[in-house]
Scaffold this motif. Structure first.
Motif, PDB file in Angstrom:
ATOM      1  N   GLN A   1      47.397  37.359  26.040  1.00 35.83           N
ATOM      2  CA  GLN A   1      48.485  37.655  26.972  1.00 35.83           C
ATOM      3  C   GLN A   1      48.257  38.997  27.665  1.00 35.83           C
ATOM      4  O   GLN A   1      48.457  39.123  28.879  1.00 35.83           O
ATOM      5  CB  GLN A   1      49.818  37.673  26.229  1.00 35.83           C
ATOM      6  N   ARG A   2      47.809  39.983  26.903  1.00 35.32           N
ATOM      7  CA  ARG A   2      47.558  41.301  27.498  1.00 35.32           C
ATOM      8  C   ARG A   2      46.363  41.256  28.439  1.00 35.32           C
ATOM      9  O   ARG A   2      46.362  41.892  29.500  1.00 35.32           O
ATOM     10  CB  ARG A   2      47.353  42.325  26.387  1.00 35.32           C
ATOM     11  N   ASN A   3      45.332  40.507  28.052  1.00 32.19           N
ATOM     12  CA  ASN A   3      44.176  40.361  28.934  1.00 32.19           C
ATOM     13  C   ASN A   3      44.555  39.669  30.235  1.00 32.19           C
ATOM     14  O   ASN A   3      44.092  40.039  31.320  1.00 32.19           O
ATOM     15  CB  ASN A   3      43.064  39.576  28.228  1.00 32.19           C
ATOM     16  N   CYS A   4      45.399  38.642  30.149  1.00 33.42           N
ATOM     17  CA  CYS A   4      45.840  37.928  31.352  1.00 33.42           C
ATOM     18  C   CYS A   4      46.614  38.855  32.285  1.00 33.42           C
ATOM     19  O   CYS A   4      46.442  38.818  33.502  1.00 33.42           O
ATOM     20  CB  CYS A   4      46.706  36.730  30.981  1.00 33.42           C
ATOM     21  N   LYS A   5      47.471  39.685  31.702  1.00 30.89           N
ATOM     22  CA  LYS A   5      48.267  40.617  32.507  1.00 30.89           C
ATOM     23  C   LYS A   5      47.380  41.631  33.222  1.00 30.89           C
ATOM     24  O   LYS A   5      47.545  41.893  34.421  1.00 30.89           O
ATOM     25  CB  LYS A   5      49.268  41.343  31.612  1.00 30.89           C
ATOM     26  N   ILE A   6      46.407  42.180  32.489  1.00 30.29           N
ATOM     27  CA  ILE A   6      45.479  43.153  33.084  1.00 30.29           C
ATOM     28  C   ILE A   6      44.611  42.478  34.141  1.00 30.29           C
ATOM     29  O   ILE A   6      44.388  43.019  35.227  1.00 30.29           O
ATOM     30  CB  ILE A   6      44.595  43.788  31.993  1.00 30.29           C
ATOM     31  N   ALA A   7      44.128  41.274  33.827  1.00 29.26           N
ATOM     32  CA  ALA A   7      43.259  40.547  34.766  1.00 29.26           C
ATOM     33  C   ALA A   7      43.984  40.233  36.065  1.00 29.26           C
ATOM     34  O   ALA A   7      43.403  40.331  37.149  1.00 29.26           O
ATOM     35  CB  ALA A   7      42.755  39.255  34.121  1.00 29.26           C
ATOM     36  N   ARG A   8      45.245  39.850  35.979  1.00 27.91           N
ATOM     37  CA  ARG A   8      46.012  39.538  37.190  1.00 27.91           C
ATOM     38  C   ARG A   8      46.112  40.769  38.093  1.00 27.91           C
ATOM     39  O   ARG A   8      45.936  40.678  39.313  1.00 27.91           O
ATOM     40  CB  ARG A   8      47.405  39.018  36.827  1.00 27.91           C
ATOM     41  N   LYS A   9      46.356  41.926  37.500  1.00 25.16           N
ATOM     42  CA  LYS A   9      46.449  43.166  38.280  1.00 25.16           C
ATOM     43  C   LYS A   9      45.101  43.514  38.910  1.00 25.16           C
ATOM     44  O   LYS A   9      45.016  43.853  40.099  1.00 25.16           O
ATOM     45  CB  LYS A   9      46.919  44.305  37.377  1.00 25.16           C
ATOM     46  N   LEU A  10      44.032  43.428  38.118  1.00 24.43           N
ATOM     47  CA  LEU A  10      42.702  43.776  38.609  1.00 24.43           C
ATOM     48  C   LEU A  10      42.237  42.822  39.703  1.00 24.43           C
ATOM     49  O   LEU A  10      41.628  43.243  40.697  1.00 24.43           O
ATOM     50  CB  LEU A  10      41.705  43.772  37.451  1.00 24.43           C
ATOM     51  N   MET A  11      42.497  41.524  39.528  1.00 21.23           N
ATOM     52  CA  MET A  11      42.090  40.562  40.540  1.00 21.23           C
ATOM     53  C   MET A  11      42.928  40.698  41.806  1.00 21.23           C
ATOM     54  O   MET A  11      42.444  40.442  42.904  1.00 21.23           O
ATOM     55  CB  MET A  11      42.175  39.140  39.988  1.00 21.23           C
ATOM     56  N   HIS A  12      44.184  41.116  41.661  1.00 18.77           N
ATOM     57  CA  HIS A  12      44.989  41.392  42.851  1.00 18.77           C
ATOM     58  C   HIS A  12      44.330  42.504  43.668  1.00 18.77           C
ATOM     59  O   HIS A  12      44.221  42.399  44.906  1.00 18.77           O
ATOM     60  CB  HIS A  12      46.406  41.816  42.454  1.00 18.77           C
TER      61      HIS A  12
ATOM     62  N   SER B   1      30.528  42.866  41.370  1.00 20.33           N
ATOM     63  CA  SER B   1      31.443  42.740  40.238  1.00 20.33           C
ATOM     64  C   SER B   1      31.419  43.946  39.306  1.00 20.33           C
ATOM     65  O   SER B   1      32.376  44.178  38.571  1.00 20.33           O
ATOM     66  CB  SER B   1      31.103  41.481  39.430  1.00 20.33           C
ATOM     67  N   SER B   2      30.345  44.697  39.317  1.00 13.85           N
ATOM     68  CA  SER B   2      30.190  45.777  38.349  1.00 13.85           C
ATOM     69  C   SER B   2      30.545  47.136  38.947  1.00 13.85           C
ATOM     70  O   SER B   2      30.699  47.295  40.154  1.00 13.85           O
ATOM     71  CB  SER B   2      28.745  45.820  37.842  1.00 13.85           C
ATOM     72  N   LYS B   3      30.655  48.134  38.051  1.00 14.55           N
ATOM     73  CA  LYS B   3      30.901  49.498  38.504  1.00 14.55           C
ATOM     74  C   LYS B   3      29.715  50.036  39.295  1.00 14.55           C
ATOM     75  O   LYS B   3      29.854  51.013  40.028  1.00 14.55           O
ATOM     76  CB  LYS B   3      31.180  50.398  37.303  1.00 14.55           C
TER      77      LYS B   3
ATOM     78  N   LEU C   1      37.017  43.283  32.116  1.00 11.97           N
ATOM     79  CA  LEU C   1      37.790  42.159  32.654  1.00 11.97           C
ATOM     80  C   LEU C   1      37.539  41.980  34.139  1.00 11.97           C
ATOM     81  O   LEU C   1      37.407  40.855  34.632  1.00 11.97           O
ATOM     82  CB  LEU C   1      39.283  42.380  32.407  1.00 11.97           C
ATOM     83  N   ARG C   2      37.470  43.088  34.875  1.00 11.75           N
ATOM     84  CA  ARG C   2      37.206  42.992  36.315  1.00 11.75           C
ATOM     85  C   ARG C   2      35.847  42.345  36.552  1.00 11.75           C
ATOM     86  O   ARG C   2      35.696  41.477  37.413  1.00 11.75           O
ATOM     87  CB  ARG C   2      37.249  44.376  36.963  1.00 11.75           C
ATOM     88  N   PHE C   3      34.844  42.776  35.787  1.00 16.07           N
ATOM     89  CA  PHE C   3      33.505  42.221  35.944  1.00 16.07           C
ATOM     90  C   PHE C   3      33.488  40.725  35.652  1.00 16.07           C
ATOM     91  O   PHE C   3      32.955  39.922  36.419  1.00 16.07           O
ATOM     92  CB  PHE C   3      32.542  42.958  35.015  1.00 16.07           C
TER      93      PHE C   3
ATOM     94  N   ALA D   1      41.077  43.393  43.545  1.00 15.95           N
ATOM     95  CA  ALA D   1      39.776  42.925  44.035  1.00 15.95           C
ATOM     96  C   ALA D   1      39.939  41.988  45.232  1.00 15.95           C
ATOM     97  O   ALA D   1      39.215  42.104  46.236  1.00 15.95           O
ATOM     98  CB  ALA D   1      39.019  42.217  42.914  1.00 15.95           C
ATOM     99  N   LEU D   2      40.905  41.070  45.147  1.00 15.99           N
ATOM    100  CA  LEU D   2      41.131  40.134  46.251  1.00 15.99           C
ATOM    101  C   LEU D   2      41.713  40.857  47.461  1.00 15.99           C
ATOM    102  O   LEU D   2      41.439  40.469  48.614  1.00 15.99           O
ATOM    103  CB  LEU D   2      42.057  39.007  45.798  1.00 15.99           C
ATOM    104  N   SER D   3      42.477  41.917  47.230  1.00 13.40           N
ATOM    105  CA  SER D   3      42.996  42.714  48.344  1.00 13.40           C
ATOM    106  C   SER D   3      41.855  43.417  49.076  1.00 13.40           C
ATOM    107  O   SER D   3      41.858  43.517  50.312  1.00 13.40           O
ATOM    108  CB  SER D   3      44.007  43.752  47.842  1.00 13.40           C
ATOM    109  N   GLU D   4      40.860  43.910  48.309  1.00 13.94           N
ATOM    110  CA  GLU D   4      39.683  44.528  48.924  1.00 13.94           C
ATOM    111  C   GLU D   4      38.938  43.514  49.790  1.00 13.94           C
ATOM    112  O   GLU D   4      38.516  43.825  50.919  1.00 13.94           O
ATOM    113  CB  GLU D   4      38.748  45.072  47.842  1.00 13.94           C
ATOM    114  N   LEU D   5      38.756  42.313  49.263  1.00 14.18           N
ATOM    115  CA  LEU D   5      38.066  41.268  50.024  1.00 14.18           C
ATOM    116  C   LEU D   5      38.861  40.892  51.267  1.00 14.18           C
ATOM    117  O   LEU D   5      38.295  40.651  52.334  1.00 14.18           O
ATOM    118  CB  LEU D   5      37.845  40.037  49.134  1.00 14.18           C
TER     119      LEU D   5
END
Length: 301
Positions: free
Chosen positions: A41-52, A250-252, A120-122, A54-58
């Protein structure tokens, strides 16, 4: 990367080395409901924020490109329009976000512990980019986002970029090594045509070996001729500059730029079959890109 019937991903990035594993399994959503504050659940929450983010950058990149075409009064190619729609239409972005969350739900490691944000972002961004590349080979020409071309010896399904760059990388196909790194740098050629012919022979040997491996795998898995072609297109696309670009984005490492006399880049691809003859049989693709010898590095700041 593990290629079977669907997509999943597990990756790692250590210093100058980028290594990754991504799979092509079923797009089922996980039906289990995670416990409150569970690692998943915590990973999903963090992933949703990070992908938001990343997708905003794209999305911003697409809007900037579109604006450049408008200012120059130039008609953009249809494939550009298709890519812009992928990241600027709300329903499309929402679908990407949901797919990333489902991926985290399915990932075994995400069930066991909370991953670092950069991990998670990667994982999520790489999964998204590889998924989009693979989906592109199934789309009609007018709906595609990339202008990839394909060729081959036994098929016409090997990404042309792989063939073009074959002599610049190191390859292992089911334990058999292919490399021209030492030969090209140490050998003296009497004529340019001699070097070209040597590279052409190397390209043919590599491509035929890769095609044979993937065709045999496809036959064992009962894929149709068209299905075998799509599989070869999908895998060979990741075994090219496209796959390296996905790792980099995808990476730093994408935020760091290295330079200086003596800079060298080593690129290695390894493809093999896992669990031969078993129901779990799949194709494993490993990518490594390492830069050494640089004297300076720069960040976006």
């Amino acid at each position: 990367m593990l290629f079977a019937k669907a997509f999943g991903c597990s990756s790692s990035c250590h210093g100058g080395e980028i290594a990754s594993m991504v799979s092509l399994p079923v797009f089922d959503a996980c039906t289990a409901t995670p416990a409150p504050s569970s690692p998943m659940q915590r990973n999903c929450k963090i992933a949703r924020k990070l992908m938001h983010e990343a997708l905003s950058e794209l999305m911003n990149q697409c809007l900037e490109e579109e604006e450049q075409y408008l200012r120059s009064q130039t008609e953009p190619p249809q494939k550009k329009r298709n890519r812009w729609a992928c990241y600027t239409k709300r329903e499309s972005v929402d679908a990407h976000m949901d797919a990333s969350v489902r991926f985290v739900q399915q990932h075994p490691e995400c069930r066991l512990r909370v991953l670092l944000p950069e991990q998670l972002r990667f994982l999520c961004l790489l999964q998204h980019l590889v998924t989009e590349d693979t989906a592109d080979v199934f789309r009609p020409e007018e709906d595609r986002k990339h202008a990839d071309s394909f060729e081959g010896i036994l098929t016409n399904d090997i990404n042309s970029q792989l063939v073009k760059d074959a002599h610049r990388s190191e390859w292992t196909v089911e334990g058999m090594s292919f490399s021209m790194q030492g030969e090209l740098s140490e050998r003296t050629f009497q004529a340019a045509d001699e070097r070209k012919q040597l590279i052409a022979n190397f390209q043919k040997e590599l491509v035929e070996s890769l095609e044979t491996l993937l065709l045999d795998f496809g036959r064992r898995r009962g894929l149709s001729r068209d299905g075998q072609g799509k599989l070869i297109q999908a895998i060979s696309t990741q075994m090219s500059q496209c796959g390296l670009a996905n790792l980099d984005r995808s990476s730093k490492a994408s935020k760091i730029f290295v330079s200086g006399q003596g800079l060298e880049q080593r690129t290695t691809y390894n493809v093999s079959v896992m669990d031969l003859g078993q129901p779990s049989e799949c194709v494993k693709l490993s990518l490594l890109c390492m830069k050494t010898g640089f004297t300076a590095y720069h960040t976006e700041e």
